[in-house]
Design a protein around this motif. Structure first.
Motif, short mmCIF file in Angstrom:
data_model
loop_
_atom_site.label_atom_id
_atom_site.label_comp_id
_atom_site.label_asym_id
_atom_site.label_seq_id
_atom_site.Cartn_x
_atom_site.Cartn_y
_atom_site.Cartn_z
N GLN A 428 154.32 -5.55 50.74
CA GLN A 428 154.39 -6.22 50.01
C GLN A 428 156.02 -6.99 50.93
OE1 GLN A 428 155.06 -2.77 47.23
NE2 GLN A 428 155.36 -3.63 45.88
N TYR A 429 156.30 -6.31 51.95
CA TYR A 429 157.23 -7.23 52.94
C TYR A 429 156.68 -8.75 52.76
CZ TYR A 429 159.87 -3.57 52.19
OH TYR A 429 160.69 -1.76 52.13
N CYS A 430 155.22 -8.78 54.15
CA CYS A 430 154.98 -9.90 54.61
C CYS A 430 154.72 -10.28 53.88
CB CYS A 430 153.97 -10.10 56.24
SG CYS A 430 152.88 -9.01 56.46
N GLY A 431 153.71 -9.91 53.38
CA GLY A 431 152.42 -10.95 51.83
C GLY A 431 151.19 -11.04 52.75
N LYS A 432 150.98 -10.94 54.06
CA LYS A 432 149.67 -11.19 54.60
C LYS A 432 149.06 -10.26 54.88
CE LYS A 432 152.04 -15.26 57.10
NZ LYS A 432 152.75 -16.18 57.88
N LEU A 433 149.17 -9.17 55.93
CA LEU A 433 148.77 -7.95 56.53
C LEU A 433 148.20 -6.71 55.84
CD1 LEU A 433 150.29 -8.31 59.56
CD2 LEU A 433 148.59 -9.67 59.40
N PRO A 434 147.53 -6.18 55.86
CA PRO A 434 146.97 -5.36 54.85
C PRO A 434 148.13 -3.70 55.15
CG PRO A 434 145.07 -5.24 56.56
CD PRO A 434 145.90 -6.32 56.82
N ALA A 435 148.42 -3.11 54.29
CA ALA A 435 149.35 -2.33 53.67
C ALA A 435 148.56 -1.03 54.31
CB ALA A 435 149.73 -2.23 52.48
N SER A 436 150.06 -0.91 55.23
CA SER A 436 148.80 0.58 55.55
C SER A 436 149.99 2.00 55.69
CB SER A 436 148.21 0.62 57.45
OG SER A 436 149.69 0.58 57.77
#
Length: 818
Positions: A428-436
């Motif tokens: 939700q911060y960068c909108g690119k990488l998978p959240a972990s």
């Protein structure tokens, strides 16, 4: 036979005798044991038979009189012999230090900086002249400015050059006071390894000799510190290259045609894109992440430089410059030098590709150099060759990953697979990488963004950045290393090295791991000890109580916007030095282009943008947030009205600091506190580009300008435009001029600008419209109203020069009205 650390320390301390000699009253006797060395250390003048270069004897006095704790692996007698004999060498290792001394100064003759011809009193009264006055326009003409003699510390305002007549004893501590401070520090060192001692000794020399001239005979614009450091770096390279070639002889050491050296440059690309690639703003989240990313990218450059240094078995003394994501290194030209650089470059490429997904990449270039290319007049051309290689390297980013074995790797362009049948849930911060991960507000974050938030929080009180070779040892990961940040103490024994952030004491306290000092502009606006109750914007604050900054925490962007005069808004201020690359390569007249002088120039710029900038913001503009500042550029965020004042103060300060020989350009962009960084960053970048490329009214070329509120102004015109805007703002606040009248005048100004830009005469309708407006809406009922009416009446003339800054004046004044 001397080892590598002893050679390095011999070069680093070879002219420490100049420091001691100038600190004692004339005629003071040397210790007997030192005096007995005179005939072995000092050359003799063939005409008079007198001993010359007495400072070399005072170098021996340093070893005789100062109780340094030398760690295992360093023989004090060997270091003393190498240091004192640089004008009368009797061994190949002593010749190496002698030759390094000459190459550092760019001089052909060993010992051309002797003491005998010094005019009466000149030895102890000659100040360090500003290196900026040596740039091409000044050459060897009259010098007006010198640096006060003061140790580097909290008051970095003392680093500014002052008129020479003010740089005397009444404004500066004596040499003796500086020497006393230096000796106190060096005698307190508890280094347990040679590397720790080298780092601490280098920092001590920086703190106390940055303001001393290396020579009182030749033009005294090179600091003793930069001469000592570059001499040590050259000696380390010369020794290493000769050792590998099995030619450790005096003849080989004196061979100026042999290609013993490499000059290596590194440059991080993609900094802007990565720094501002923040999709979600959030209360306080932007500030933390910007702070973390700025520091993180700088540390990546530091680690990359260190990886190259360690690949060639040399220390950070050989780092000529490292700031702003750039570095320049001096390395020995070993037989497999290209392969060593390629291996490090490949490792960096893989990590940047796999971890930062190619958004940031590093360009590395190198040139081979002989000793003759360090001679004055040649070094600038060497830097020019290096820049050409760098431009070539920039055209092949991430080559080791994308094009291994000279052919494309298709898989390198493809994103990695998600594990198993996992559903893709973006961060939700960068909108690119998978959240972990999930943060404390239950928001999904990827690994990098989670690190950003944690690191940004820790940096507010960081004193040390400690780097480990083991990826698992530190809290944060970077370039196949890991690191942590400490608020106090010194690094643990298993640390590889550490950086002291704006702290000169930490390197002296280190025992088992080397600590290197770095300036880092990291100002963070904080509420006072009573928190928000002291905030001048508290009455119209809309931030929920549970999200307001705690005492001692960091103010949010929303907090800062409410501290502005009038409109609640932020301004982003970005700037960089004009034509700096050309200045380094060609700025000095040919006979003056030496590695020491260019090192002094680079270090002074970093002192301004990395050190003094931090001091200015903390003391005078505490509500300014530093995104980055160092090397030759900066990006700052703060209340819009204060940023106008700050822009002018920076310009004035830079002019004083560089004696008017260098300029910088700035872009200024207004933005709300909720404007995404990804939007604000391109805005201010476009403003900076216009400041660089557009020609302000009456200017022959761009640069040395600011672009603000849609207007490009020469810096010299800026203070007058601000004063005019303040006058109009006063009239608006007092009701002398109405906001609607000012807005109509802004419309007329835009019509005038379209006419100037397109030539379309329809835009000249503003002239009768303005005349009618003045008659109806600009009354002449009081002295102030009469002054306002006279002020606006001049704009009926289409040739009125003030039209060129009118949009700025109006935008500024209107924004002061809430």
């Amino acid at each position: 036979m001397a080892n590598a650390h002893e050679i390095l320390l011999g070069g680093l301390l070879h002219d420490v005798g100049k420091f001691m000699q100038r600190a004692v009253p004339p005629g003071q006797a040397l210790p007997d044991r030192t005096e007995r060395m005179r005939q072995y250390v000092c050359p003799t003048d063939p005409r008079s038979g007198r001993f010359t270069h007495e400072h070399a004897l005072w170098t021996q006095a340093f070893f005789d009189m100062v109780a340094v704790r030398w760690p295992s692996g360093v023989d004090a007698a060997t270091v003393a012999s190498l240091a004192r004999a640089h004008h009368r060498p009797s061994s190949v290792e002593e010749v190496i230090v002698q030759q390094a001394d000459c190459l550092s100064a760019g001089q052909d003759r060993p010992g051309s900086d002797g003491d005998t011809p010094v005019p009466a009193g000149g030895l102890r009264s000659t100040p360090l002249l500003s290196v900026f006055e040596s740039l091409a326009e000044g050459g060897r003409g009259r010098r007006s400015f010198a640096h006060p003699m003061a140790p580097l510390g909290e008051d970095l305002a003392a680093t500014f050059p002052v008129p020479q007549e003010e740089s005397g004893q009444k404004l500066t501590p004596s040499y003796a006071e500086l020497l006393a401070g230096f000796i106190k520090v060096t005698e307190s060192l508890q280094a347990e390894t040679p590397d720790v001692l080298v780092a601490a000794m280098t920092t001590a020399l920086y703190r106390f000799t940055w303001c001393l001239p290396a020579s009182t005979i030749d033009l005294p614009d090179v600091s003793l510190y930069d001469h000592l450091k570059s001499t040590a770096a050259l000696a380390a390279c010369l020794h290493s290259a000769c050792m590998e070639r099995k030619c450790l002889t005096e003849t080989a050491a004196r061979d100026r045609s042999a290609p013993y050296f490499l000059v290596v440059a590194g440059y991080l690309s993609g900094i802007q894109d990565y720094l501002f690639d923040i999709a979600e703003v959030g209360v306080g989240g932007t500030a933390k992440r910007l702070r973390a990313r700025s520091f993180y990218l700088g540390l990546i450059a530091e680690i990359a430089a260190m990886r190259l240094l360690r690949a060639f078995s040399v220390t950070p003394v050989n780092m000529l410059m490292c700031s702003g994501g750039r570095f320049t290194l001096l390395l020995p030209n070993l037989n497999d030098a290209s392969e060593r650089i390629a291996r490090v470059r490949a490792s960096l490429d893989r990590w940047l590709h796999d971890t930062l997904h190619g958004q940031v990449h590093i360009n590395v270039a190198h040139v081979v150099a002989s000793g003759s290319e360090f001679m004055a007049g040649n070094f600038g051309r060497l830097l020019d060759r290096l820049e050409m290689r760098m431009q070539q390297a920039k055209r092949r980013p991430l080559a080791a990953v994308l094009q291994p074995a000279e052919q494309w790797s298709d898989t390198a362009f493809m994103p990695g697979r998600l594990p198993g049948n996992a559903t893709y849930r973006p961060c939700q911060y960068c909108g690119k990488l998978p959240a972990s991960h999930e943060d404390e507000r239950a928001r999904r974050t990827c690994t990098l963004c989670d690190q950003d938030v944690r690191l940004g929080r820790r940096l507010t009180t960081a004193r040390l950045a400690v780097i480990f070779d083991d990826e698992r040892r530190g809290e944060f990961k970077a370039v196949e290393n890991s690191f942590g940040v400490l608020e106090s103490g010194y690094p643990p024994g298993d640390a590889s090295w550490a950086l002291a952030i704006n702290d000169f004491d930490a390197p002296f306290q280190a025992r088992q791991a080397p600590v290197w000092h770095r300036f880092f502009a990291n100002t963070i606006p904080r509420p006072g000890p009573e928190g928000c109750s002291q905030c001048q914007g508290r009455d119209n604050c809309v931030i929920p109580d549970d999200e307001r900054p705690a005492p001692g925490g960091a103010k949010t962007f929303a907090c800062l916007s409410r501290l502005a005069t009038g409109r609640n808004a932020l301004a982003w201020l970005k700037g960089d030095v004009d034509n700096l690359g050309r200045t380094f390569a060609f700025g000095f007249p040919e006979p003056m282009r030496s590695v020491s002088r260019i090192a002094t120039l680079s270090r002074m710029l970093d002192l301004f943008f990395g050190g003094w900038m931090n001091h200015l913001l903390e003391t005078e503009f505490p509500n300014t947030y530093t995104v980055f500042s160092g090397g030759d550029d900066f990006l700052l965020v703060g209340p819009w009205s204060q940023m106008v004042e700050l822009a002018d103060e920076l310009r004035r300060a830079f002019e004083r600091f560089t004696c008017g020989r260098l300029t910088f350009s700035s872009g200024y962009a207004l933005a709300g506190s909720g404007t995404p960084v990804a939007s604000a960053a391109p805005m201010v970048e476009r403003c900076l580009e216009r400041a660089k490329e557009e020609r302000a009214f009456g200017a022959a070329e761009g640069r040395d300008q600011i672009h603000v509120f849609g207007t490009t102004l020469k810096w010299q015109r800026f203070p007058a435009a601000v004063a005019e805007a303040d006058k109009l703002a006063h009239w608006l606040s007092a009701g002398v001029v109405t906001v609607s009248a000012a807005r109509r005048l802004l419309t007329y100004a835009e019509m005038w600008a379209r006419f100037r830009r397109t030539g379309e005469t329809a835009n000249l309708r503003f002239i009768p419209l303005l005349a009618y407006d003045i008659t109806r809406n600009w009354p002449d009922t009081s002295p102030e109203a009469s002054a306002a009416r006279q002020w606006v009446a001049r704009f009926r003339n289409v040739e009125e020069p003030a039209f060129h800054g009118l949009r700025f004046v109006l935008e500024y004044a209107l924004n002061t009205q809430r």
